[in-house]
Scaffold this motif. Structure first.
Motif, PDB file in Angstrom:
ATOM      1  N   SER A  58       0.831  -1.200   0.000  1.00  0.00           N
ATOM      2  CA  SER A  58       0.000   0.000   0.000  1.00  0.00           C
ATOM      3  C   SER A  58       0.870   1.255   0.000  1.00  0.00           C
ATOM      4  O   SER A  58       2.082   1.209   0.257  1.00  0.00           O
ATOM      5  CB  SER A  58      -0.917   0.011   1.224  1.00  0.00           C
ATOM      6  OG  SER A  58      -0.157   0.136   2.412  1.00  0.00           O
ATOM      7  N   ASP A  59       0.230   2.389  -0.249  1.00  0.00           N
ATOM      8  CA  ASP A  59       0.932   3.677  -0.188  1.00  0.00           C
ATOM      9  C   ASP A  59       1.456   3.940   1.222  1.00  0.00           C
ATOM     10  O   ASP A  59       2.543   4.509   1.389  1.00  0.00           O
ATOM     11  CB  ASP A  59      -0.007   4.812  -0.608  1.00  0.00           C
ATOM     12  CG  ASP A  59      -0.361   4.753  -2.085  1.00  0.00           C
ATOM     13  OD1 ASP A  59       0.421   4.146  -2.854  1.00  0.00           O
ATOM     14  OD2 ASP A  59      -1.407   5.305  -2.476  1.00  0.00           O
ATOM     15  N   THR A  96       8.116   6.031  -6.039  1.00  0.00           N
ATOM     16  CA  THR A  96       6.665   5.866  -5.972  1.00  0.00           C
ATOM     17  C   THR A  96       6.293   4.445  -5.561  1.00  0.00           C
ATOM     18  O   THR A  96       7.122   3.524  -5.583  1.00  0.00           O
ATOM     19  CB  THR A  96       6.021   6.168  -7.336  1.00  0.00           C
ATOM     20  OG1 THR A  96       6.466   5.181  -8.292  1.00  0.00           O
ATOM     21  CG2 THR A  96       6.429   7.561  -7.833  1.00  0.00           C
ATOM     22  N   THR A  97       5.031   4.283  -5.201  1.00  0.00           N
ATOM     23  CA  THR A  97       4.537   2.950  -4.857  1.00  0.00           C
ATOM     24  C   THR A  97       4.667   1.999  -6.033  1.00  0.00           C
ATOM     25  O   THR A  97       4.996   0.820  -5.868  1.00  0.00           O
ATOM     26  CB  THR A  97       3.073   3.034  -4.401  1.00  0.00           C
ATOM     27  OG1 THR A  97       2.973   3.927  -3.287  1.00  0.00           O
ATOM     28  CG2 THR A  97       2.549   1.666  -3.997  1.00  0.00           C
ATOM     29  N   VAL A 150       4.713   2.134   1.772  1.00  0.00           N
ATOM     30  CA  VAL A 150       5.833   2.777   1.078  1.00  0.00           C
ATOM     31  C   VAL A 150       6.257   4.050   1.799  1.00  0.00           C
ATOM     32  O   VAL A 150       7.452   4.319   1.961  1.00  0.00           O
ATOM     33  CB  VAL A 150       5.459   3.066  -0.387  1.00  0.00           C
ATOM     34  CG1 VAL A 150       6.543   3.900  -1.071  1.00  0.00           C
ATOM     35  CG2 VAL A 150       5.234   1.765  -1.143  1.00  0.00           C
ATOM     36  N   ASN A 151       5.307   4.850   2.230  1.00  0.00           N
ATOM     37  CA  ASN A 151       5.650   6.091   2.944  1.00  0.00           C
ATOM     38  C   ASN A 151       6.397   5.797   4.245  1.00  0.00           C
ATOM     39  O   ASN A 151       7.362   6.482   4.590  1.00  0.00           O
ATOM     40  CB  ASN A 151       4.380   6.896   3.231  1.00  0.00           C
ATOM     41  CG  ASN A 151       3.770   7.508   1.983  1.00  0.00           C
ATOM     42  OD1 ASN A 151       4.496   7.782   1.020  1.00  0.00           O
ATOM     43  ND2 ASN A 151       2.474   7.708   1.984  1.00  0.00           N
ATOM     44  N   ARG A 179       6.508  -1.639  -6.142  1.00  0.00           N
ATOM     45  CA  ARG A 179       5.800  -2.844  -6.585  1.00  0.00           C
ATOM     46  C   ARG A 179       6.544  -3.520  -7.730  1.00  0.00           C
ATOM     47  O   ARG A 179       6.610  -4.761  -7.797  1.00  0.00           O
ATOM     48  CB  ARG A 179       4.378  -2.475  -7.004  1.00  0.00           C
ATOM     49  CG  ARG A 179       3.445  -2.181  -5.833  1.00  0.00           C
ATOM     50  CD  ARG A 179       2.107  -1.682  -6.316  1.00  0.00           C
ATOM     51  NE  ARG A 179       1.206  -1.430  -5.194  1.00  0.00           N
ATOM     52  CZ  ARG A 179       0.077  -0.721  -5.286  1.00  0.00           C
ATOM     53  NH1 ARG A 179      -0.282  -0.202  -6.473  1.00  0.00           N
ATOM     54  NH2 ARG A 179      -0.676  -0.539  -4.232  1.00  0.00           N
ATOM     55  N   LYS A 188       9.919   4.686   3.312  1.00  0.00           N
ATOM     56  CA  LYS A 188      10.757   5.804   2.863  1.00  0.00           C
ATOM     57  C   LYS A 188      11.263   6.613   4.052  1.00  0.00           C
ATOM     58  O   LYS A 188      12.435   7.041   4.078  1.00  0.00           O
ATOM     59  CB  LYS A 188       9.968   6.687   1.907  1.00  0.00           C
ATOM     60  CG  LYS A 188       9.762   6.053   0.534  1.00  0.00           C
ATOM     61  CD  LYS A 188       8.667   6.731  -0.276  1.00  0.00           C
ATOM     62  CE  LYS A 188       9.024   8.116  -0.671  1.00  0.00           C
ATOM     63  NZ  LYS A 188       8.016   8.705  -1.593  1.00  0.00           N
TER      64      LYS A 188
END
Length: 439
Positions: free
Chosen positions: A354-355, A407-408, A358-359, A412, A362
């Motif tokens: 999911s986003d 980015t996500t 990833v956030n 992926r 990061k």
């Protein structure tokens, strides 16, 4: 892997007058990196970080991936031999002079590089720079000194934890030769690598086009003079191309635990975009608990495994000049290892990221990079690896800025690439660990 010739404990109580505000021991963090390539193709990187400590490192593309069938373990022996007698200095002279000024000289190696790093106060480092040159470029490998290393090599093999052994076997299964070579000398090679073999390995890999010199807290002109004075051949040396193959290796050692490394093809350091996405993916899979004494891990692999007690998982990411590995390392009780491994494989193959994952990853990656920036030793190692493998250097602060662009979809894609063909290596009690064809 590291070999320390002499290490002076850091005094915790420091007395000073309060007339001026001193720079922190690690210096400032927003320093400017200067990178040049000398006519002999040696890469030179320097920075003034206003630290009272200076660090100079000479690094070569001479890791275990460049070994052949005939000299397996040569890189391990070369690293361990750091500080032995050289062409112009005895072992006693090297150690005595380093101790006299309170400096330390450390040799470290991995699958692609061998680095010799000198650390100490600025005045101390300037005084003993010639000994760094001796240790890094003037080896003679006297037969009687090499013979005395056998016990040290045996000790290195004996104290290897099974986790490290699992990662070692993971490379063996994934690449077979080259990058698949162990960082440790095989037992059957101890005592069989001669001085002539070591000299040939060094002459083939310790060349100016395969080297870099990194300095923090030292004047650029003095560092340039030091680099120009290194006795290095200008030949191209040997090369090693290792495409990812994938496979499985099992080493049943018994005991109560199983250690399993699962990984797929990662990214090369030379591909910055993919390398950053893969580094983020490592933290997406599992970064471990971020609170002391906590067991909570919000990675996608622990979530897929579910509520199973007594296991540990960490994301792994190894990026090399031309390829890499990314995945997880599992440690589990032998009886529940099957369920845990199946859950980890499910997470790797599902691509369910999911986003928010990833956030979070990061932010974790940026924190680790900035912490690395605060440590002069880690920064020198990072700059050296970049310089000798890619020919260019980016500060952790610049890399942190680039992480925001991941980015996500990029993460992926990195996971899909890794999941196409998984490599599995397992060590310990493997009674319940499934084989690759059962997953």
């Amino acid at each position: 892997m590291a070999s320390t010739l002499t290490k002076t404990p850091l005094l915790r109580s420091i007395s000073s007058r309060g007339y001026a505000q001193l720079a922190p021991i690690g210096g400032i963090s927003n320093y400017e990196l200067k990178s040049t390539t000398l006519p002999n193709k040696l890469v030179l990187v320097s920075a003034e970080n206003e630290s009272p400590l200076a660090r100079v490192s000479v690094i070569f593309r001479a890791g275990s991936r460049f070994e052949s069938v005939d000299n397996l373990g040569a890189a391990h022996v070369v690293r361990t031999a750091a500080g032995l007698s050289t062409r112009n200095a005895s072992q006693f002279a090297i150690i005595r002079n380093l101790q006299q000024v309170g400096a330390s000289l450390t040799a470290t190696s991995d699958r692609e590089t061998i680095a010799y790093t000198l650390e100490g106060t600025r005045q101390a480092v300037e005084k003993v720079l010639p000994f760094l040159s001796e240790v890094a470029t003037e080896q003679v490998f006297k037969p009687w000194e090499i013979a005395e290393l056998a016990d040290r090599l045996k000790l290195d093999l004996a104290v290897r934890p099974l986790q490290l052994r699992a990662v070692d076997l993971l490379h063996k299964a994934a690449f077979r030769t080259g990058l698949g070579n162990s960082q440790f000398i095989p037992k059957f090679q101890i005592g069989k690598i001669s001085s002539e073999t070591l000299q040939h390995f060094v002459s083939s890999t310790f060349t100016s086009g395969r080297a870099a010199v990194i300095g923090l807290g030292i004047d650029n002109s003095k560092l340039t003079q030091f680099a120009q004075g290194l006795n290095l051949d200008s030949s191209a040396g040997i090369s090693s191309v290792n495409p990812y193959k994938g496979g499985e290796v099992r080493s049943d050692k018994g005991g109560e635990f199983a250690f399993v490394a699962l990984a797929g093809e990662g990214a090369a350091l030379t591909n910055t975009k993919e390398a950053l996405a893969t580094a983020v993916l490592q933290n997406v899979l599992s970064a471990g608990p971020q609170v002391k004494w906590s067991s909570n891990d919000n990675g996608v692999v622990p979530r897929a495994i579910g509520n199973t007690d007594g296991y540990s998982v960490r994301g792994i990411n190894a990026s090399y000049s031309d390829t890499g590995l990314v995945g997880v390392l599992l440690a589990a009780p032998a009886k529940s290892a099957g369920k845990i491994v199946e859950g980890a494989v499910k997470a790797l193959k599902s691509g369910n990221i999911s986003d928010a994952d990833v956030n979070r990853a990061k932010n974790l990656l940026k924190t680790n990079l900035l912490l690395e920036l605060e440590s002069g030793s880690s920064a020198v190692q990072s700059y050296g690896t970049q310089a000798v493998l890619t020919g260019a250097v980016r500060s952790p602060a610049d890399v942190v800025s680039a992480v925001d662009s991941v980015t996500t979809a990029d993460v992926r894609n990195a996971l899909q690439k890794a999941a196409r063909k998984l490599t599995i290596a397992s060590v310990g009690n493997l009674s319940e660990v499934p084989y690759a064809d059962q997953l």
